[in-house]
Design an enzyme around this catalytic site. Structure first.
Site, PDB file in Angstrom:
ATOM      1  N   ARG A 115      11.799  44.450  49.518  1.00  0.00           N
ATOM      2  CA  ARG A 115      12.445  45.205  48.323  1.00  0.00           C
ATOM      3  C   ARG A 115      13.169  46.395  48.457  1.00  0.00           C
ATOM      4  NH1 ARG A 115       7.006  43.236  46.552  1.00  0.00           N
ATOM      5  NH2 ARG A 115       7.396  41.460  44.884  1.00  0.00           N
ATOM      6  N   LYS A 137      27.139  48.840  45.775  1.00  0.00           N
ATOM      7  CA  LYS A 137      26.784  47.570  45.441  1.00  0.00           C
ATOM      8  C   LYS A 137      26.911  46.710  46.706  1.00  0.00           C
ATOM      9  CE  LYS A 137      29.706  47.136  41.214  1.00  0.00           C
ATOM     10  NZ  LYS A 137      31.122  46.510  40.814  1.00  0.00           N
ATOM     11  N   GLU A 179      43.349  49.055  47.063  1.00  0.00           N
ATOM     12  CA  GLU A 179      42.190  49.755  46.663  1.00  0.00           C
ATOM     13  C   GLU A 179      42.346  51.244  46.477  1.00  0.00           C
ATOM     14  OE1 GLU A 179      39.726  48.832  45.068  1.00  0.00           O
ATOM     15  OE2 GLU A 179      39.223  46.704  45.675  1.00  0.00           O
ATOM     16  N   LYS A 221      35.901  57.145  43.974  1.00  0.00           N
ATOM     17  CA  LYS A 221      34.832  56.252  43.843  1.00  0.00           C
ATOM     18  C   LYS A 221      33.531  56.918  43.801  1.00  0.00           C
ATOM     19  CE  LYS A 221      32.960  51.999  45.085  1.00  0.00           C
ATOM     20  NZ  LYS A 221      33.063  50.509  45.720  1.00  0.00           N
ATOM     21  N   GLU A 231      26.865  50.584  36.876  1.00  0.00           N
ATOM     22  CA  GLU A 231      27.949  49.964  36.231  1.00  0.00           C
ATOM     23  C   GLU A 231      27.516  49.700  34.695  1.00  0.00           C
ATOM     24  OE1 GLU A 231      30.807  47.295  38.390  1.00  0.00           O
ATOM     25  OE2 GLU A 231      30.007  45.899  36.871  1.00  0.00           O
ATOM     26  N   ARG A 235      31.647  52.945  35.424  1.00  0.00           N
ATOM     27  CA  ARG A 235      31.953  52.490  36.755  1.00  0.00           C
ATOM     28  C   ARG A 235      32.557  51.155  36.515  1.00  0.00           C
ATOM     29  NH1 ARG A 235      28.030  51.530  42.116  1.00  0.00           N
ATOM     30  NH2 ARG A 235      29.419  50.393  43.164  1.00  0.00           N
ATOM     31  N   ASN A 239      36.585  48.274  38.473  1.00  0.00           N
ATOM     32  CA  ASN A 239      37.085  47.076  38.642  1.00  0.00           C
ATOM     33  C   ASN A 239      38.470  46.697  37.983  1.00  0.00           C
ATOM     34  OD1 ASN A 239      34.514  45.793  39.552  1.00  0.00           O
ATOM     35  ND2 ASN A 239      33.564  46.347  37.629  1.00  0.00           N
ATOM     36  N   HIS A 242      40.354  43.605  39.227  1.00  0.00           N
ATOM     37  CA  HIS A 242      39.272  42.420  39.887  1.00  0.00           C
ATOM     38  C   HIS A 242      38.882  41.208  39.309  1.00  0.00           C
ATOM     39  CE1 HIS A 242      39.258  45.927  42.669  1.00  0.00           C
ATOM     40  NE2 HIS A 242      38.217  45.188  43.495  1.00  0.00           N
ATOM     41  N   HIS A 246      39.291  38.207  41.450  1.00  0.00           N
ATOM     42  CA  HIS A 246      37.983  37.422  41.920  1.00  0.00           C
ATOM     43  C   HIS A 246      38.290  35.952  41.423  1.00  0.00           C
ATOM     44  CE1 HIS A 246      34.999  40.844  41.997  1.00  0.00           C
ATOM     45  NE2 HIS A 246      35.713  40.929  43.036  1.00  0.00           N
ATOM     46  N   HIS A 258      41.181  40.116  50.101  1.00  0.00           N
ATOM     47  CA  HIS A 258      40.704  40.674  48.949  1.00  0.00           C
ATOM     48  C   HIS A 258      41.896  41.423  48.390  1.00  0.00           C
ATOM     49  CE1 HIS A 258      38.230  42.352  46.008  1.00  0.00           C
ATOM     50  NE2 HIS A 258      38.150  43.649  46.284  1.00  0.00           N
TER      51      HIS A 258
END
Length: 354
Positions: A115, A137, A179, A221, A231, A235, A239, A242, A246, A258
């Site tokens: 965990r 992330k 980015e 960032k 998010e 946040r 994206n 994105h 994606h 990417h």
């Protein structure tokens, strides 16, 4: 050396040769370390592992597949098995040495083992430095989409060794610029000015503004994620571009870089905002000119709208049947567009598929 603090929780170090500092950052009580790296970074991964062994830490360097092939449940399971076999406890550490796919994978494995165990990220690509390794992330891909399985797990530290960028293939470096440009559009237009001043130099690791561009993108960032780790609101602006990106990656089975997909995705978002009456045409034209100036793609092939739309509806930002996009009203003025019409979506697609 530059140091960017992420909400006071951890630092991002930007410095030539800083990958040698991993051993000094693992913390007290660490007995074991798993160093995850791709084949292309085998030498650096072994170097990091050796530095840890020199501090009497049991370090295991493990090679994972390149690119998105690393981000699978099968690879994660192999790493969990290694952690179990070597008796890793909560006081031990995982180190990710590689591009964004490796830092995503290493972070996910660290987040899920017992965990949560500490992770130190050593991104070795421009994309990894300015995006993937910063912010906590983590995730892996599934047959249904990209990063649909993951967790938020901030690293103990991020070490951006800019020396490594000299070994990066030019196409990969240029892809990472997407980015950085994104950060310019959503928060810091000075980035766009620096790129416009000498686009060719912006695509070289030895360019006059390279360190400033990297630092500015990381600051963007870091500021955003320190205010909204999970998010819930702010946040989401990270994206930008994105959702469509994606979808491209999914329908192309992750064969496209990417950053290239993100570049096309930003143009799609700009065209969508224009179709919705939010962004002026001049703003769309600026997207195309800046991205093209550094050699990034701004268009996509026609005839694939149905499969792209299906993929977008599986995106993490979708709520029920409602598609949600980050778009711009103007430079550094991102807003959310919820539930665009089918006509607006198709208009944007037609505009980028020419």
């Amino acid at each position: 050396m530059s140091v960017v603090s992420v909400g006071g929780d951890y630092d991002v170090v930007i410095e030539a040769g800083c990958s040698s500092r991993v051993a000094g950052l693992v913390g007290e009580g660490v007995q074991r370390a798993l160093v995850v790296h791709p084949e292309s970074m085998r030498a650096l991964g072994e170097q990091v592992a050796t530095s840890l062994r020199d501090r009497d830490i049991e370090a295991y360097a493990v090679c994972v597949p390149d690119a998105e092939n690393a981000k699978t449940a099968a690879v994660a399971a192999d790493l969990w098995a290694l952690l179990g076999q070597h008796g890793f406890t909560r006081t031990d550490v995982v180190v990710g040495v590689g591009g964004g796919t490796v830092t995503d994978l290493a972070g996910f494995v660290a987040a899920t083992w017992l965990r949560g165990v500490p992770v130190i990220q050593v991104p070795t690509t421009l994309l990894g430095m300015v995006d993937a390794a910063v912010g906590g992330k983590t995730g892996i891909n599934t047959a249904e989409g990209k990063n649909l399985v993951g967790s938020f797990h901030p690293p103990r530290a991020v070490l951006c060794d800019v020396d490594v960028l000299a070994t990066l293939p030019r196409a990969d470096y240029v892809a990472g610029m997407a980015e950085i440009v994104k950060a310019g559009f959503i928060v810091d237009p000075v980035i766009l000015d620096l790129v416009a001043a000498d686009p060719e130099a912006a695509t070289r690791p030895d360019g006059p503004h390279t360190l400033e561009l990297i630092e500015r993108a990381i600051v963007v960032k870091a500021d955003v994620v320190s205010q909204d780790l999970k998010e819930s609101s702010l946040r989401e602006i990270l994206n930008y571009g994105h959702t469509f990106a994606h979808a491209i990656e999914h329908v192309e089975h992750y064969q496209r870089r990417h950053g290239e997909a993100v570049a096309i995705g930003m143009v799609f978002a700009a065209e969508l905002a224009c179709a919705a009456g939010i962004l002026a045409r001049e703003g769309v034209d600026l997207h195309r000119s800046v991205l093209q100036s550094v050699g990034l793609p701004t268009s996509y092939e026609p005839g694939r709208w149905q499969e792209l739309e299906t993929a977008m509806r599986r995106d993490k930002k979708t709520r029920g049947s409602l598609l949600r996009f980050v778009v711009l009203e103007d430079l550094a003025r991102p807003v959310r567009l919820e539930g665009p019409t089918d006509e607006q979506l198709h208009t944007a697609y037609v505009a980028v598929s020419r």
